[in-house]
Design a protein around this motif. Sequence first.
Motif, PDB file in Angstrom:
ATOM      1  N   ILE A   1      23.952  20.285  41.765  1.00 12.82           N
ATOM      2  CA  ILE A   1      23.692  18.909  41.326  1.00 12.82           C
ATOM      3  C   ILE A   1      22.694  18.906  40.169  1.00 12.82           C
ATOM      4  CG2 ILE A   1      22.716  16.682  42.017  1.00 12.82           C
ATOM      5  CD1 ILE A   1      23.832  17.293  44.857  1.00 12.82           C
ATOM      6  N   ALA A   2      21.638  19.709  40.290  1.00  8.93           N
ATOM      7  CA  ALA A   2      20.641  19.796  39.214  1.00  8.93           C
ATOM      8  C   ALA A   2      21.263  20.356  37.937  1.00  8.93           C
ATOM      9  CB  ALA A   2      19.470  20.659  39.664  1.00  8.93           C
ATOM     10  N   LEU A   3      22.092  21.377  38.067  1.00  6.26           N
ATOM     11  CA  LEU A   3      22.759  21.951  36.899  1.00  6.26           C
ATOM     12  C   LEU A   3      23.711  20.944  36.257  1.00  6.26           C
ATOM     13  CD1 LEU A   3      23.493  25.556  38.169  1.00  6.26           C
ATOM     14  CD2 LEU A   3      21.885  24.895  36.371  1.00  6.26           C
ATOM     15  N   ASP A   4      24.369  20.134  37.085  1.00 12.76           N
ATOM     16  CA  ASP A   4      25.256  19.101  36.563  1.00 12.76           C
ATOM     17  C   ASP A   4      24.464  18.086  35.742  1.00 12.76           C
ATOM     18  OD1 ASP A   4      27.710  17.681  36.260  1.00 12.76           O
ATOM     19  OD2 ASP A   4      27.040  16.283  37.813  1.00 12.76           O
ATOM     20  N   LEU A   5      23.321  17.674  36.246  1.00 11.96           N
ATOM     21  CA  LEU A   5      22.479  16.727  35.509  1.00 11.96           C
ATOM     22  C   LEU A   5      21.957  17.324  34.211  1.00 11.96           C
ATOM     23  CD1 LEU A   5      20.439  15.143  38.427  1.00 11.96           C
ATOM     24  CD2 LEU A   5      22.143  14.017  36.997  1.00 11.96           C
ATOM     25  N   ILE A   6      21.537  18.571  34.266  1.00 13.81           N
ATOM     26  CA  ILE A   6      21.033  19.240  33.065  1.00 13.81           C
ATOM     27  C   ILE A   6      22.143  19.394  32.038  1.00 13.81           C
ATOM     28  CG2 ILE A   6      20.141  21.436  32.176  1.00 13.81           C
ATOM     29  CD1 ILE A   6      18.601  21.663  34.878  1.00 13.81           C
ATOM     30  N   ALA A   7      23.314  19.818  32.482  1.00 15.47           N
ATOM     31  CA  ALA A   7      24.445  19.996  31.562  1.00 15.47           C
ATOM     32  C   ALA A   7      24.830  18.669  30.924  1.00 15.47           C
ATOM     33  CB  ALA A   7      25.635  20.605  32.298  1.00 15.47           C
ATOM     34  N   PHE A   8      24.961  17.630  31.734  1.00 20.01           N
ATOM     35  CA  PHE A   8      25.341  16.325  31.200  1.00 20.01           C
ATOM     36  C   PHE A   8      24.292  15.810  30.221  1.00 20.01           C
ATOM     37  CE2 PHE A   8      25.286  11.695  31.245  1.00 20.01           C
ATOM     38  CZ  PHE A   8      26.600  11.418  30.887  1.00 20.01           C
ATOM     39  N   GLY A   9      23.035  15.874  30.608  1.00 27.86           N
ATOM     40  CA  GLY A   9      21.971  15.379  29.734  1.00 27.86           C
ATOM     41  C   GLY A   9      21.887  16.126  28.416  1.00 27.86           C
ATOM     42  N   SER A  10      22.027  17.434  28.473  1.00 23.81           N
ATOM     43  CA  SER A  10      21.951  18.239  27.255  1.00 23.81           C
ATOM     44  C   SER A  10      23.140  17.980  26.341  1.00 23.81           C
ATOM     45  CB  SER A  10      21.897  19.724  27.616  1.00 23.81           C
ATOM     46  OG  SER A  10      20.751  20.005  28.361  1.00 23.81           O
ATOM     47  N   LEU A  11      24.331  17.953  26.908  1.00 22.57           N
ATOM     48  CA  LEU A  11      25.518  17.706  26.084  1.00 22.57           C
ATOM     49  C   LEU A  11      25.535  16.276  25.553  1.00 22.57           C
ATOM     50  CD1 LEU A  11      28.150  19.695  28.148  1.00 22.57           C
ATOM     51  CD2 LEU A  11      27.081  20.352  25.981  1.00 22.57           C
ATOM     52  N   PHE A  12      25.049  15.326  26.335  1.00 22.42           N
ATOM     53  CA  PHE A  12      24.927  13.951  25.869  1.00 22.42           C
ATOM     54  C   PHE A  12      23.973  13.885  24.681  1.00 22.42           C
ATOM     55  CE2 PHE A  12      23.173   9.713  25.733  1.00 22.42           C
ATOM     56  CZ  PHE A  12      24.266   8.894  25.984  1.00 22.42           C
ATOM     57  N   THR A  13      22.843  14.576  24.792  1.00 24.97           N
ATOM     58  CA  THR A  13      21.869  14.604  23.700  1.00 24.97           C
ATOM     59  C   THR A  13      22.472  15.221  22.454  1.00 24.97           C
ATOM     60  OG1 THR A  13      20.043  14.756  25.275  1.00 24.97           O
ATOM     61  CG2 THR A  13      19.592  15.463  23.010  1.00 24.97           C
ATOM     62  N   TRP A  14      23.185  16.333  22.607  1.00 25.56           N
ATOM     63  CA  TRP A  14      23.821  16.975  21.460  1.00 25.56           C
ATOM     64  C   TRP A  14      24.836  16.043  20.807  1.00 25.56           C
ATOM     65  CZ3 TRP A  14      28.941  18.127  20.524  1.00 25.56           C
ATOM     66  CH2 TRP A  14      29.192  18.875  19.377  1.00 25.56           C
ATOM     67  N   ALA A  15      25.676  15.399  21.618  1.00 29.55           N
ATOM     68  CA  ALA A  15      26.701  14.511  21.076  1.00 29.55           C
ATOM     69  C   ALA A  15      26.054  13.309  20.381  1.00 29.55           C
ATOM     70  CB  ALA A  15      27.637  14.044  22.188  1.00 29.55           C
ATOM     71  N   TRP A  16      24.998  12.763  20.946  1.00 32.52           N
ATOM     72  CA  TRP A  16      24.293  11.630  20.349  1.00 32.52           C
ATOM     73  C   TRP A  16      23.703  12.031  18.988  1.00 32.52           C
ATOM     74  CZ3 TRP A  16      24.092   6.650  21.853  1.00 32.52           C
ATOM     75  CH2 TRP A  16      23.138   5.833  21.258  1.00 32.52           C
TER      76      TRP A  16
ATOM     77  N   VAL B   1      33.675  12.019  19.923  1.00 33.59           N
ATOM     78  CA  VAL B   1      34.687  12.517  20.858  1.00 33.59           C
ATOM     79  C   VAL B   1      34.023  13.130  22.087  1.00 33.59           C
ATOM     80  CG1 VAL B   1      36.468  14.294  21.147  1.00 33.59           C
ATOM     81  CG2 VAL B   1      36.481  12.834  19.128  1.00 33.59           C
ATOM     82  N   VAL B   2      33.006  13.953  21.881  1.00 31.35           N
ATOM     83  CA  VAL B   2      32.324  14.583  23.017  1.00 31.35           C
ATOM     84  C   VAL B   2      31.600  13.537  23.858  1.00 31.35           C
ATOM     85  CG1 VAL B   2      30.497  16.202  23.667  1.00 31.35           C
ATOM     86  CG2 VAL B   2      32.137  16.824  21.898  1.00 31.35           C
ATOM     87  N   LEU B   3      30.952  12.581  23.221  1.00 31.89           N
ATOM     88  CA  LEU B   3      30.258  11.521  23.951  1.00 31.89           C
ATOM     89  C   LEU B   3      31.242  10.701  24.782  1.00 31.89           C
ATOM     90  CD1 LEU B   3      27.370  10.425  24.241  1.00 31.89           C
ATOM     91  CD2 LEU B   3      27.895   8.836  22.410  1.00 31.89           C
ATOM     92  N   THR B   4      32.384  10.379  24.203  1.00 31.88           N
ATOM     93  CA  THR B   4      33.425   9.637  24.929  1.00 31.88           C
ATOM     94  C   THR B   4      33.960  10.450  26.098  1.00 31.88           C
ATOM     95  OG1 THR B   4      33.998   8.495  22.891  1.00 31.88           O
ATOM     96  CG2 THR B   4      35.612   8.433  24.663  1.00 31.88           C
ATOM     97  N   ALA B   5      34.202  11.733  25.873  1.00 34.92           N
ATOM     98  CA  ALA B   5      34.707  12.603  26.942  1.00 34.92           C
ATOM     99  C   ALA B   5      33.691  12.735  28.083  1.00 34.92           C
ATOM    100  CB  ALA B   5      35.062  13.970  26.379  1.00 34.92           C
ATOM    101  N   LEU B   6      32.426  12.861  27.741  1.00 36.77           N
ATOM    102  CA  LEU B   6      31.394  12.951  28.779  1.00 36.77           C
ATOM    103  C   LEU B   6      31.352  11.681  29.626  1.00 36.77           C
ATOM    104  CD1 LEU B   6      28.454  14.601  26.815  1.00 36.77           C
ATOM    105  CD2 LEU B   6      29.660  15.585  28.758  1.00 36.77           C
ATOM    106  N   MET B   7      31.396  10.536  28.965  1.00 38.10           N
ATOM    107  CA  MET B   7      31.348   9.272  29.695  1.00 38.10           C
ATOM    108  C   MET B   7      32.614   9.081  30.537  1.00 38.10           C
ATOM    109  SD  MET B   7      28.423   8.410  28.905  1.00 38.10           S
ATOM    110  CE  MET B   7      28.260   6.811  29.627  1.00 38.10           C
TER     111      MET B   7
END
Length: 90
Positions: free
Chosen positions: A47-62, A79-85
């Motif tokens: 769960i922690a890794l999922d949050l870290i991965a999502f937050g980091s990739l969200f930051t990169w896409a933003w 595209v990455v931001l849309t895919a993450l959401m």
Amino acid sequence: MGNTLLNQIFHDDQGNIVIAQPPNLPLIVGMVASLLRLILTTGRVNIALDLIAFGSLFTWAWQELFQGVNYFRRALGLVVLTALMAGKLL
């Protein structure tokens, strides 16, 4: 070099063609956390890794969406931001 749409899509402000760049810190952290999630598949660590991965990739896409060097990189961020959401909603 003219200021045509094609030039703005793939060229940066110095006229270099930019499609790929060396990864920055949020992308590296997101990729490592995503890979570790595949190894550690259960429990709170996952769960922690999922949050870290999502937050980091969200930051990169933003960052790519609003600070990308050309329109291609900004579109990639969108595209990455849309895919993450979409991945979180589905």
